[in-house]
Design a protein around this motif. Structure first.
Motif: not given
Length: 106
Positions: A20-26
């Motif tokens: 699962v790719p990391e979600t970029p920070p919001i």
């Protein structure tokens, strides 16, 4: 994901988690209207604090901008601390205990 799991089902989940790719920070950006509102709030507190110091300690008026910069976002607390420090209790000042349990304004 380097943690070993003893159950085969958990091991499979751990393997899937690696893919699962990391979600970029919001990034939170304040809207222009929120920035204008914040500016108005700071200006209101600045005027109030300058006026307060003109009455209670004129030598501090020149330091207001530094004080506000050092306590950005806590202008109300700065003002309350000033009242507690300078205004005698019999002239409308308040003690710490009274400030914590202040009655609502009518």
């Amino acid at each position: 994901y380097n943690t070993l799991h003893h159950t085969a089902g958990l091991m499979e989940l751990a393997d899937e988690a690696e893919d699962v790719p990391e979600t970029p920070p919001i990034k939170y950006v304040r809207s222009p209207s929120a920035e204008r509102s914040r500016y108005r709030d700071v200006e209101m507190w600045r005027e109030r604090i300058v006026s307060f110091y003109q009455t209670w300690n004129p030598s501090k008026v020149l330091e207001v901008d530094e004080i506000l910069a050092a306590h950005r976002g806590a202008e109300a607390e700065v003002y309350a601390a000033m009242v507690e420090k300078y205004v005698p209790k019999d002239k409308g000042g308040f003690s710490s205990s009274r400030r914590k349990h202040r009655p609502p304004l009518s």
